[in-house]
Design an enzyme around this catalytic site. Structure first.
Site: not given
Ligand code: NAP
Ligand code: HSE
Length: 430
Positions: A17, A135, A204, A208
């Site tokens: 994402t 955060v 979560d 933060k």
């Molecule tokens: P996600 O959609 O699950 O994406 C994770 C990515 O990392 C995927 O492309 C996955 O590869 C890759 N990956 C995971 N483990 C791996 C490994 N061991 N080796 C190589 N590649 C690996 O996660 P996300 O939502 O983008 O979140 C990423 C970070 O941002 C997290 O720390 C999350 O807490 C933070 N965050 C997310 C949001 C949000 O809105 N989503 C908001 C704030 C912070 P594959 O595609 O091949 O599986």
């Molecule tokens: N799961 C969180 C939320 C987003 O609902 O705000 C990632 O930190």
């Protein structure tokens, strides 16, 4: 150099994402970057688990499943960790820093537990480590606390830092839904994860608030220090009483810097309808800060999602690109130069909301009042409206009292035969 424009190579760890959002934003900014930064920032490798998986809009020739290709590439100057989780993210960040690469991460789990180790390593190797997205997603709060508000003594940081629970509580308040129905809707709309535990139990938000408290109070607060309660026990009845008291229920991350230590917790709280956080609804996040010089300040926006979170990550990449250009990387180190004590929850103070089912007969209210009086708890307000058979529902609001005294009262109340059930206990702001 690429077409006469200086080039800066970066690598993404993860193309999910957030990684997808960062990729897209850097594409959008392609023409502007040289003017904004004096350099063109280009992604040269993207680490994923499955290099064969099609990821819409992303150039698949950049994919690798080999971390060594990134850490050993001297041309890559910035590593952007958007994998999530503790390992291998922690190891990759440490190895990148030790290889002299600057790092951007969105990883709150990692920062809330290993922030000191990562920041100390960044300092040792003269590298930047930036984590604005960790955060409240797209909302700028880390840099404002570290830089813009650095001349303040900050006494309070309080926020709605979880969009899923804010969405659920908003549906319960506005549409009078029960928790389970609102959670089902949040899942259907993609706000809640398949396993919503970390959101609804406050974990979560706990991560933060640990990160924010560390920066705001210049003293390390880790996830283990944070007291957490979730929203699973809130009912439509609690929401209705809150409205009657001219308040709304919000899941808040609260950090206070008091004379005798830091108070830090996540819990649902009744806040007055005229408080700025009360009108932050749906999946929006907001952080409210009080400093001795700035007074009150509030930051509002999207706390999650591909582009809002990507915006914060890309902003960090741009900041590092500018620092590299100006030769001033590593200028802001870990800012936790104090060692303040974190108070156990029992030593904190609050007003409390207590909803209970009691026998409907003379002397019951007096009995409850005497338990509170014996435990140094002063009552501010009592509501009794609903009677059913031999029972009645009571709501008691206390004055500001010590958590320990309130809990001691509850232990006694739970053993009294006149009390059928203690239905809800919540904290009240102010
Ligand atoms: P996600 O959609 O699950 O994406 C994770 C990515 O990392 C995927 O492309 C996955 O590869 C890759 N990956 C995971 N483990 C791996 C490994 N061991 N080796 C190589 N590649 C690996 O996660 P996300 O939502 O983008 O979140 C990423 C970070 O941002 C997290 O720390 C999350 O807490 C933070 N965050 C997310 C949001 C949000 O809105 N989503 C908001 C704030 C912070 P594959 O595609 O091949 O599986
Ligand atoms: N799961 C969180 C939320 C987003 O609902 O705000 C990632 O930190």
């Amino acid at each position: 150099m690429m077409n006469g424009i200086p080039e800066m190579k970066i690598a993404l760890l993860g193309a999910g994402t957030v990684g997808g959002g960062v990729y897209q934003i850097l594409q959008w900014q392609k023409d502007e970057m040289p003017k904004k930064l004096g350099v063109s920032v280009n992604i040269s490798k993207i680490l994923v688990r499955d290099t064969k998986k099609e990821r819409e809009g992303i150039d698949s020739s950049l994919f690798t499943d080999n971390w060594e290709e990134i850490v050993n590439d001297p041309k890559i100057q910035i590593v952007v960790e958007v994998l999530g989780g503790i390992e291998p993210a922690r190891t990759y960040i440490l190895e990148a820093l030790r290889a002299g690469k600057h790092v951007v991460t969105a990883n709150k789990d990692l920062l809330a537990e290993y922030g000191k180790e990562l920041l100390d390593t960044a300092q040792e190797y003269g590298c930047d480590l930036m984590f604005e997205a960790s955060v409240a997603g797209g909302i700028p709060i880390i840099r404002p606390l570290k830089q813009c508000l650095a001349a303040n003594h900050i006494t309070e940081v309080m926020g709605i830092v979880n969009g899923t629970t804010n969405y659920i509580l908003t549906r319960m308040t506005v549409d009078k839904m029960e928790f389970s129905d609102a959670l089902a809707l949040a899942t259907e709309l993609g706000y809640a994860e398949a396993d919503p535990t970390a959101d609804v139990e406050g974990h979560d938000a706990g991560r933060k608030v640990a990160i924010m408290a560390s920066i705001a109070f210049n003293s390390r607060v880790t996830f283990d220090d944070v007291y957490m309660e979730g929203i699973t026990k809130i009912t439509a009845a609690d929401i209705a009483y809150a409205a009657e008291l001219n308040t709304v229920i919000k899941l808040l991350g609260v950090a206070r810097n008091t004379q005798d230590g830091i108070e830090v917790g996540v819990y649902p709280m009744l806040i007055p309808k005229d408080h700025p956080l009360a009108s932050v609804n749906d999946s929006f996040n907001a952080v409210f800060v009080h400093g001795d010089a700035v007074d009150d300040a509030m930051f509002l926006g999207r706390g999650a999602g591909k582009l809002p979170t990507g915006s914060a990550v890309a902003g960090d990449i741009f900041e590092i690109a500018r620092n590299i250009q100006a030769g001033c990387t590593g200028k802001i180190h870990c800012t936790c130069y104090k060692s303040l004590r974190v108070k156990p929850i029992d030593e904190t103070g609050n007003r409390y909301f207590l909803r209970l089912q009691v026998e409907d007969r003379p002397g019951v209210l007096a009995g409850i009042a005497s338990v509170f009086a014996n435990n140094h708890v002063s009552i501010a307000q009592v509501i009794q409206k609903n009677k059913y058979g031999e029972f009645a529902e009571l709501v008691v609001i206390t004055d500001h009292v010590l958590e320990r005294h309130f809990k001691d009262s509850l232990l006694v109340l739970k053993e009294m035969s006149m009390i059928k059930e203690i239905s809800t206990v919540l904290r009240v702001y102010g």
